[in-house]
Design an enzyme around this catalytic site. Sequence first.
Site, PDB file in Angstrom:
ATOM      1  N   ASP A  40       0.841  -1.205   0.000  1.00  0.00           N
ATOM      2  CA  ASP A  40       0.000   0.000   0.000  1.00  0.00           C
ATOM      3  C   ASP A  40       0.876   1.256   0.000  1.00  0.00           C
ATOM      4  O   ASP A  40       0.370   2.378  -0.047  1.00  0.00           O
ATOM      5  CB  ASP A  40      -1.019  -0.018   1.151  1.00  0.00           C
ATOM      6  CG  ASP A  40      -0.385  -0.076   2.521  1.00  0.00           C
ATOM      7  OD1 ASP A  40       0.861  -0.161   2.618  1.00  0.00           O
ATOM      8  OD2 ASP A  40      -1.136  -0.026   3.517  1.00  0.00           O
ATOM      9  N   SER A  41       2.199   1.057  -0.014  1.00  0.00           N
ATOM     10  CA  SER A  41       3.113   2.183  -0.259  1.00  0.00           C
ATOM     11  C   SER A  41       2.792   2.830  -1.607  1.00  0.00           C
ATOM     12  O   SER A  41       3.230   3.947  -1.874  1.00  0.00           O
ATOM     13  CB  SER A  41       4.568   1.700  -0.237  1.00  0.00           C
ATOM     14  OG  SER A  41       4.743   0.586  -1.094  1.00  0.00           O
ATOM     15  N   ASP A  97      -0.950  -6.319  -0.053  1.00  0.00           N
ATOM     16  CA  ASP A  97      -1.261  -5.600   1.186  1.00  0.00           C
ATOM     17  C   ASP A  97      -2.760  -5.408   1.350  1.00  0.00           C
ATOM     18  O   ASP A  97      -3.454  -5.023   0.402  1.00  0.00           O
ATOM     19  CB  ASP A  97      -0.623  -4.202   1.125  1.00  0.00           C
ATOM     20  CG  ASP A  97       0.488  -4.015   2.132  1.00  0.00           C
ATOM     21  OD1 ASP A  97       0.553  -4.783   3.108  1.00  0.00           O
ATOM     22  OD2 ASP A  97       1.297  -3.100   1.930  1.00  0.00           O
ATOM     23  N   LYS A 144      -1.054  -9.410   3.402  1.00  0.00           N
ATOM     24  CA  LYS A 144      -0.280  -8.867   4.536  1.00  0.00           C
ATOM     25  C   LYS A 144      -1.156  -7.909   5.327  1.00  0.00           C
ATOM     26  O   LYS A 144      -1.857  -7.078   4.739  1.00  0.00           O
ATOM     27  CB  LYS A 144       0.975  -8.158   4.027  1.00  0.00           C
ATOM     28  CG  LYS A 144       1.773  -7.449   5.130  1.00  0.00           C
ATOM     29  CD  LYS A 144       3.185  -7.115   4.708  1.00  0.00           C
ATOM     30  CE  LYS A 144       3.341  -5.830   3.947  1.00  0.00           C
ATOM     31  NZ  LYS A 144       2.862  -4.609   4.628  1.00  0.00           N
ATOM     32  N   GLU A 202      -1.227  -5.376   9.014  1.00  0.00           N
ATOM     33  CA  GLU A 202      -0.368  -4.670   9.968  1.00  0.00           C
ATOM     34  C   GLU A 202      -0.981  -4.701  11.365  1.00  0.00           C
ATOM     35  O   GLU A 202      -2.146  -4.311  11.531  1.00  0.00           O
ATOM     36  CB  GLU A 202      -0.214  -3.200   9.553  1.00  0.00           C
ATOM     37  CG  GLU A 202       0.449  -2.999   8.213  1.00  0.00           C
ATOM     38  CD  GLU A 202       0.640  -1.512   7.876  1.00  0.00           C
ATOM     39  OE1 GLU A 202       0.340  -0.637   8.711  1.00  0.00           O
ATOM     40  OE2 GLU A 202       1.103  -1.249   6.754  1.00  0.00           O
ATOM     41  N   GLU A 237       9.499  -3.918  10.328  1.00  0.00           N
ATOM     42  CA  GLU A 237       9.936  -2.624   9.769  1.00  0.00           C
ATOM     43  C   GLU A 237      10.467  -1.709  10.866  1.00  0.00           C
ATOM     44  O   GLU A 237       9.810  -1.496  11.888  1.00  0.00           O
ATOM     45  CB  GLU A 237       8.756  -1.960   9.033  1.00  0.00           C
ATOM     46  CG  GLU A 237       9.143  -0.622   8.423  1.00  0.00           C
ATOM     47  CD  GLU A 237       8.119  -0.090   7.419  1.00  0.00           C
ATOM     48  OE1 GLU A 237       7.161  -0.807   7.072  1.00  0.00           O
ATOM     49  OE2 GLU A 237       8.310   1.062   6.986  1.00  0.00           O
TER      50      GLU A 237
HETATM   51  O1  KIV Z   1       3.553  -1.061   1.582  1.00  0.00           O
HETATM   52  C1  KIV Z   1       4.742  -1.398   1.552  1.00  0.00           C
HETATM   53  O2  KIV Z   1       5.484  -1.137   0.608  1.00  0.00           O
HETATM   54  C2  KIV Z   1       5.264  -2.106   2.710  1.00  0.00           C
HETATM   55  C3  KIV Z   1       6.751  -2.281   2.794  1.00  0.00           C
HETATM   56  C4  KIV Z   1       7.356  -1.048   3.326  1.00  0.00           C
HETATM   57  C5  KIV Z   1       7.144  -3.458   3.601  1.00  0.00           C
HETATM   58  O3  KIV Z   1       4.531  -2.510   3.561  1.00  0.00           O
END
Ligand code: KIV
Length: 265
Positions: free
Chosen positions: A47-48, A86, A114, A116, A183
């Site tokens: 989600d970056s 994500d 993934k 968080e 992280e």
């Molecule tokens: O969203 C993302 O790119 C991430 C990485 C920083 C691990 O979660």
Amino acid sequence: MTVKPTTLSTLNRYKQENKKFATITAYDASFARLFAEEGIQAMLIGDSLGMTLQGHDSTLPVTIEHIAYHTRCVRAGAPQAFLIADMPFMSYSTPEQACLNAATLMQAGANMVKIEGGSWLIPTVKMLTERAVPVCIHLGLTPQSVNVFGGYKVQGRDEQVAEQLKQDAIALEKAGAQLAVLECVPVSLAKAITDTAIMPVIGIGAGNVTDGQILVMHDLLGLTPKPPKFSKDFLQEAGTLRKAVRLYVQQVEQIQFPQEQHSFS
Ligand code: KIV
């Protein structure tokens, strides 16, 4: 030459053999193809993308539809790669909601999702894994919690927080998590979690002690205006895109990246 698909078993084998592996964020077919061709076997549709592609100052505006769209793009470019997608902000606030949204990402081509957070995710991890959705947990600096942390800060320097993170990793693995991203945590904490966990642990800003590494592709290619301390501009060193990715893979495998200047003590 036929390339075998990368699976969780591949990453588990790397951990058992003590073979370090490099992973990267990917958002489109062209880069995904290049990454796969240069030896990256696992990619994260992170989600970056809210920051790198959409230009926001956080990951919060990203939706499930955005991640599903980019997962389809990455899958088209890297058919054999292991893809982690994500779950964006507020898409897994209950186990039931997580299941419905995870189904969208798995159907878009992800091999794993993934999420968080810590122990509050135990019922979610259980429900997802029982329903055949492999789960990667993300601990430490979890960017979706930026407003709770008051900024993008190293986590786990305080002994109590460090202990909590260790307990969270153990509890979430027990609940069914099969991969972890750590992280921005001190190296000693990353080592303790990596050594205790049976699942592979992938670090970013967690030193060279984790089983794998991940970088945001824009950081690796020098496209981030204010790059984080833990990243490295491999393009500047290598000269071309392909060589930059190859250099990253080599340096991770040979434990030459990350170095002390990219880590937190
Ligand atoms: O969203 C993302 O790119 C991430 C990485 C920083 C691990 O979660």
